[in-house]
Design a protein around this motif. Structure first.
Motif, mmCIF file in Angstrom:
data_model
loop_
_atom_site.group_PDB
_atom_site.id
_atom_site.type_symbol
_atom_site.label_atom_id
_atom_site.label_comp_id
_atom_site.label_asym_id
_atom_site.label_seq_id
_atom_site.Cartn_x
_atom_site.Cartn_y
_atom_site.Cartn_z
ATOM 1 N N SER A 27 0.823 -1.206 0.000
ATOM 2 C CA SER A 27 0.000 0.000 0.000
ATOM 3 C C SER A 27 0.860 1.261 0.000
ATOM 4 C CB SER A 27 -0.901 0.000 1.236
ATOM 5 O OG SER A 27 -1.665 1.181 1.298
ATOM 6 N N HIS A 81 0.963 5.741 -0.104
ATOM 7 C CA HIS A 81 0.268 6.956 0.315
ATOM 8 C C HIS A 81 0.201 7.905 -0.877
ATOM 9 C CE1 HIS A 81 1.664 6.186 4.729
ATOM 10 N NE2 HIS A 81 0.663 5.405 4.370
ATOM 11 N N HIS A 140 -4.547 1.266 -1.927
ATOM 12 C CA HIS A 140 -3.690 2.355 -1.485
ATOM 13 C C HIS A 140 -4.446 3.332 -0.591
ATOM 14 C CE1 HIS A 140 -0.665 0.878 -4.215
ATOM 15 N NE2 HIS A 140 -1.498 0.969 -5.235
ATOM 16 N N GLN A 141 -3.704 4.069 0.227
ATOM 17 C CA GLN A 141 -4.270 5.138 1.053
ATOM 18 C C GLN A 141 -4.282 6.423 0.233
ATOM 19 O OE1 GLN A 141 -5.444 4.683 4.283
ATOM 20 N NE2 GLN A 141 -5.098 2.511 3.814
ATOM 21 N N ASN A 156 -10.349 3.604 2.736
ATOM 22 C CA ASN A 156 -8.941 3.992 2.613
ATOM 23 C C ASN A 156 -8.763 5.336 1.907
ATOM 24 O OD1 ASN A 156 -9.968 2.584 0.414
ATOM 25 N ND2 ASN A 156 -7.968 1.863 -0.277
ATOM 26 N N TRP A 183 0.111 9.726 8.320
ATOM 27 C CA TRP A 183 0.936 9.052 7.321
ATOM 28 C C TRP A 183 2.434 9.086 7.611
ATOM 29 C CZ3 TRP A 183 -1.061 10.548 1.732
ATOM 30 C CH2 TRP A 183 -2.331 9.974 1.535
#
Length: 227
Positions: A2, A4, A27-28, A46, A71
């Protein structure tokens, strides 16, 4: 694994499709747009959506706070937000130029500057430009402010790649041809583009996750039309 991902201009068109695709891959995503309602309506666990105006200094602080708190770092920034103005040059005022440049150039520069300290080796900044901003490409009357602003971010990208070349962060710019978005329809009513937002978003997702391995400081012309 994943990642950011920060994306601007996510309320519709290409940006909206990018949010959905990145989220589907796990993914975030931090989705930034003046209208955050469409992304929030997706209710993706997310994805975080902020109401964000590139001309609002306070909005940038909110973005930075979110990254610090949740994050710590950013893998990908996609500068997708844009403003188009189709207006004869003789009627295009300084205020018109300022408004277009505030979104298409100044906002891109400021958000990138804000997020670079949170980027790590192999992070990737991808900025959306236009074929109209490419030197030597076909130009269209009425787009003096828009196309010149899109030319500016091409050079900005090249400069950032040079300035940060020891950091491991990559900066690239995609000059898109016509894509059938709401923004295109508003500027050129009735025009039908050969590419859909879904199709171009699929390409951008792949490039933003892998392109930094092959490109830095580069302009890629993403258009199937000639010249």
């Amino acid at each position: 694994m994943s990642k950011h991902i920060v994306i601007t201009g996510t309320s519709r068109g290409i940006g909206f499709e990018l949010v959905k695709l990145f989220a589907k891959q796990g993914h975030q995503v931090l989705a930034l747009s003046r209208n955050d309602i469409p992304v929030k309506a997706l209710k993706l666990k997310n994805v975080t959506a902020f109401c964000f105006d590139l001309g609002d200094a306070e909005a940038y602080l909110k973005v930075e706070e979110h990254i610090k708190e949740h994050w710590a770092y950013v893998d990908v920034l996609i500068n997708n937000a844009g403003m188009v103005l189709n207006k004869p040059f003789a009627k295009t005022t300084v205020s018109d130029f300022e408004e277009v440049y505030r979104t298409n150039v100044f906002g891109v520069a400021e958000l990138t500057r804000l997020l670079i300290p949170y980027m790590v080796k192999n992070s990737h900044v991808v900025t959306m430009s236009s074929m109209g901003g490419v030197q030597g490409s076909m130009k269209f009357a009425g787009l003096a402010a828009y196309s010149s602003s899109k030319a500016a971010v091409i050079t900005l990208t090249e400069l950032l790649a040079e300035e940060y070349k020891e950091s491991g962060i990559s900066f690239n710019v995609l000059a898109l041809g016509a894509v059938q978005t709401e923004m295109l329809e508003e500027a050129f009513p009735g025009y039908k583009a050969p590419i859909t937002p879904e199709e171009i978003a699929d390409y951008i997702v792949d490039f933003s996750l892998k392109g930094q391995k092959f490109f830095n400081g580069k302009l890629l012309q993403v258009s199937n039309s000639t010249p």
